[in-house]
Design an enzyme around this catalytic site. Structure first.
Site, PDB file in Angstrom:
ATOM      1  N   GLU A  45       0.833  -1.202   0.000  1.00 32.57           N
ATOM      2  CA  GLU A  45       0.000   0.000   0.000  1.00 32.57           C
ATOM      3  C   GLU A  45       0.871   1.256   0.000  1.00 32.57           C
ATOM      4  O   GLU A  45       0.605   2.219  -0.743  1.00 32.57           O
ATOM      5  CB  GLU A  45      -0.914  -0.004   1.218  1.00 32.57           C
ATOM      6  N   ASP A  49       0.825   3.875  -3.091  1.00 35.21           N
ATOM      7  CA  ASP A  49       0.463   5.275  -2.892  1.00 35.21           C
ATOM      8  C   ASP A  49       1.449   6.190  -3.616  1.00 35.21           C
ATOM      9  O   ASP A  49       1.059   7.148  -4.291  1.00 35.21           O
ATOM     10  CB  ASP A  49       0.433   5.588  -1.398  1.00 35.21           C
ATOM     11  N   ASN A 118      -7.151   1.279   0.455  1.00 36.30           N
ATOM     12  CA  ASN A 118      -5.827   0.723   0.757  1.00 36.30           C
ATOM     13  C   ASN A 118      -5.516  -0.478  -0.136  1.00 36.30           C
ATOM     14  O   ASN A 118      -4.373  -0.662  -0.561  1.00 36.30           O
ATOM     15  CB  ASN A 118      -5.751   0.309   2.226  1.00 36.30           C
ATOM     16  N   GLU A 121      -4.429   0.723  -3.582  1.00 34.70           N
ATOM     17  CA  GLU A 121      -3.031   1.149  -3.557  1.00 34.70           C
ATOM     18  C   GLU A 121      -2.089  -0.040  -3.446  1.00 34.70           C
ATOM     19  O   GLU A 121      -1.018  -0.060  -4.082  1.00 34.70           O
ATOM     20  CB  GLU A 121      -2.807   2.127  -2.409  1.00 34.70           C
TER      21      GLU A 121
END
Length: 231
Positions: A45, A49, A118, A121
């Site tokens: 994650e 991101d 989440n 990502e």
């Protein structure tokens, strides 16, 4: 778990299926397993991101060459948020694939914005490790470019929500309120319908994500306040 349909939604096929499996493991699931070597998706994650931010920045710069650094940053921040990412996850039925612990299962965790965002990502982080930057850029372009185009269609040089808030707070001291009143279309191509209330004025707008629907509603509310034709 058969993830073929998920890979079809992504338009990406993993070489290392272990990375895909890790991207779908929520920490609540891993905490209930006896295997101390099993990893959850939080590190992926983190990577996803960063990869998403870079990809969206690249797409915004290409699409809006006239925008300043500040405007680009503001636009990217408005796009890359939990609500928007969760909607992308829902368009892929991602909640069906995420592995959750019993507590999250019992509290509708498969539909929580935070968990879905989440996981999106984490998937992007896994794709980056599996196929490199070009692979993750292709997925981001496929899944997110429609949202960027929708923003362009709303005239990115004007932030109608900000204009409406400034106007209503100056007149009655209250901020407008927004409500998503309907969602239409198939999961992979939803249209969101929003109602804004600003003093005695109500207006409705639509868009391919919640943000653009709110902007469209604000645009129409401003027209009503000013006595102008609806856009």
């Amino acid at each position: 778990m058969n993830t073929t349909l998920l890979e079809q939604h992504l338009v990406y096929r993993f070489t290392d299926t272990g990375l895909l499996a890790k991207a779908l493991r929520h920490s609540s699931y891993v905490n209930e397993q006896a295997d101390p070597a099993m990893e959850d998706n939080e590190r992926l994650e983190f990577l996803g991101d960063a990869a998403l931010s870079l990809c969206i920045g690249h797409l915004l710069m290409a699409r809006f060459p006239e925008l300043s650094e500040g405007d680009l940053s503001q636009t990217r921040a408005g796009l890359v948020n939990a609500g928007w990412l969760a909607d992308i996850g829902r368009s892929m039925n991602l909640g069906e694939y995420v592995l959750l612990g019993k507590g999250e299962e019992q509290t509708n965790g498969r539909n929580k914005d935070s968990i879905l965002a989440n996981a999106v990502e984490a998937l992007l982080g896994a794709i980056y490790l599996d196929g490199g930057f070009d692979a993750v850029m292709a997925v981001v372009r496929h899944k997110f470019e429609n949202d960027i185009e929708a923003l362009a269609a709303l005239d990115m040089n004007r932030n109608y929500k900000s204009l409406l808030q400034e106007l209503t707070q100056a007149t009655d001291g209250k901020a407008p309120t927004y409500e998503i009143i309907d969602e239409t279309g198939p999961d992979h191509d939803k249209t969101f319908h929003c109602r804004v209330s600003a003093g005695d004025i109500q207006a409705e707008g639509s868009g391919k994500n919640k943000k653009t629907a709110q902007q469209d509603a604000a645009h129409k509310a401003l027209a009503l306040i000013k006595g102008e034709p609806l856009p």
